[in-house]
Write an enzyme that holds these catalytic residues in place. Structure first.
Site, short mmCIF file in Angstrom:
data_model
loop_
_atom_site.label_atom_id
_atom_site.label_comp_id
_atom_site.label_asym_id
_atom_site.label_seq_id
_atom_site.Cartn_x
_atom_site.Cartn_y
_atom_site.Cartn_z
N HIS A 17 53.18 24.50 -78.63
CA HIS A 17 52.15 23.76 -77.90
C HIS A 17 51.73 24.52 -76.63
CE1 HIS A 17 54.28 20.08 -79.82
NE2 HIS A 17 53.16 20.28 -80.47
N LYS A 41 57.21 4.18 -81.68
CA LYS A 41 58.47 3.57 -82.11
C LYS A 41 59.60 4.56 -82.33
CE LYS A 41 56.59 0.60 -85.06
NZ LYS A 41 56.45 0.13 -86.40
N ARG A 90 49.31 25.92 -87.97
CA ARG A 90 50.45 26.78 -88.29
C ARG A 90 50.38 27.33 -89.70
NH1 ARG A 90 54.36 22.17 -86.21
NH2 ARG A 90 52.55 21.11 -87.10
N SER A 127 57.82 19.96 -83.70
CA SER A 127 58.52 18.91 -82.94
C SER A 127 59.44 18.12 -83.85
CB SER A 127 57.51 17.97 -82.28
OG SER A 127 56.72 18.66 -81.37
P1 ADP Z 1 50.52 15.42 -83.97
O1 ADP Z 1 51.54 14.39 -84.27
O2 ADP Z 1 49.21 14.87 -83.50
O3 ADP Z 1 50.35 16.51 -85.01
P2 ADP Z 1 52.08 17.32 -82.45
O4 ADP Z 1 52.63 17.08 -81.10
O5 ADP Z 1 53.04 17.50 -83.56
O6 ADP Z 1 51.08 16.12 -82.68
O7 ADP Z 1 51.12 18.58 -82.44
C1 ADP Z 1 49.99 18.66 -81.61
C2 ADP Z 1 49.14 19.85 -82.02
O8 ADP Z 1 49.87 21.06 -81.81
C3 ADP Z 1 48.76 19.86 -83.50
O9 ADP Z 1 47.45 20.39 -83.62
C4 ADP Z 1 49.76 20.80 -84.12
O10 ADP Z 1 49.27 21.40 -85.29
C5 ADP Z 1 49.90 21.82 -83.00
N1 ADP Z 1 51.16 22.53 -83.07
C6 ADP Z 1 52.40 22.02 -83.21
N2 ADP Z 1 53.33 23.00 -83.26
C7 ADP Z 1 52.64 24.17 -83.13
C8 ADP Z 1 53.05 25.55 -83.13
N3 ADP Z 1 54.31 25.92 -83.28
N4 ADP Z 1 52.08 26.48 -83.00
C9 ADP Z 1 50.77 26.11 -82.88
N5 ADP Z 1 50.34 24.84 -82.88
C10 ADP Z 1 51.26 23.87 -83.01
#
Ligand code: ADP
Length: 149
Positions: A17, A41, A90, A127
């Site tokens: 992120h 939740k 990704r 995450s």
């Molecule tokens: P969501 O639940 O909305 O997908 P996330 O917090 O998991 O929220 O992810 C937010 C954004 O960050 C999404 O667009 C996701 O694809 C991107 N993202 C998550 N991990 C990575 C990573 N390792 N590299 C690039 N983008 C990422």
């Protein structure tokens, strides 16, 4: 003024992120990191703690603010006067999931989604996996930007 929303759960906010935010920064005048509260939740860290951590991480960067929201991302964009959504990709699975959402946000909300490809050395970070490791007592510091260390 180009304003963008970077929406996500950020539970936790990973190096993946962080990389997306830093690479998006030169493209926009302001970026709102927006923590969606729809699936609160099962969260690992309460949303207010996530906000506080992100405010600390980006305290020197005046072009970034951190907010929470609920409801439709396109409505939040309108409320924030943001014309763009930033999302990270990704892999093809991310793309398949994101494409129709981006098309819908464009059609119904007139909001353009800008995709940034993950840096190759960060594309394995998620995450969900970090949460699973933490749940069983594993050390996830290597997943996280410096503020968590
Ligand atoms: P969501 O639940 O909305 O997908 P996330 O917090 O998991 O929220 O992810 C937010 C954004 O960050 C999404 O667009 C996701 O694809 C991107 N993202 C998550 N991990 C990575 C990573 N390792 N590299 C690039 N983008 C990422």
């Amino acid at each position: 003024m180009k304003r963008a929303i970077f929406p996500g759960s950020f539970d936790p906010f990973t190096k993946g992120h962080f990389s997306i935010v830093m690479r998006a920064l030169p493209l926009f005048d302001h970026i709102v990191i927006a923590i969606g509260q729809n699936s609160e939740k099962s969260s690992m860290t309460p949303v207010e703690e996530r906000i506080a951590g992100l405010e600390r991480l980006f305290e020197k960067e005046s072009k970034i603010s951190v907010l929470k929201y609920s409801g439709l991302t396109m409505d939040f964009c309108k409320a924030q006067n943001a014309q763009f959504i930033i999302r990270g990709l990704r892999n093809a699975q991310d793309f398949n999931y994101e494409q129709s959402i981006a098309q819908t946000n464009l059609k119904l909300g007139a909001v353009e989604t800008i995709f940034l490809s993950a840096e190759p050395h960060l594309s394995h970070l998620s995450s969900t996996i970090a949460r699973d490791i933490a749940k069983y007592g594993g050390d996830i510091r290597t997943f996280l930007p410096d503020f968590n260390e």
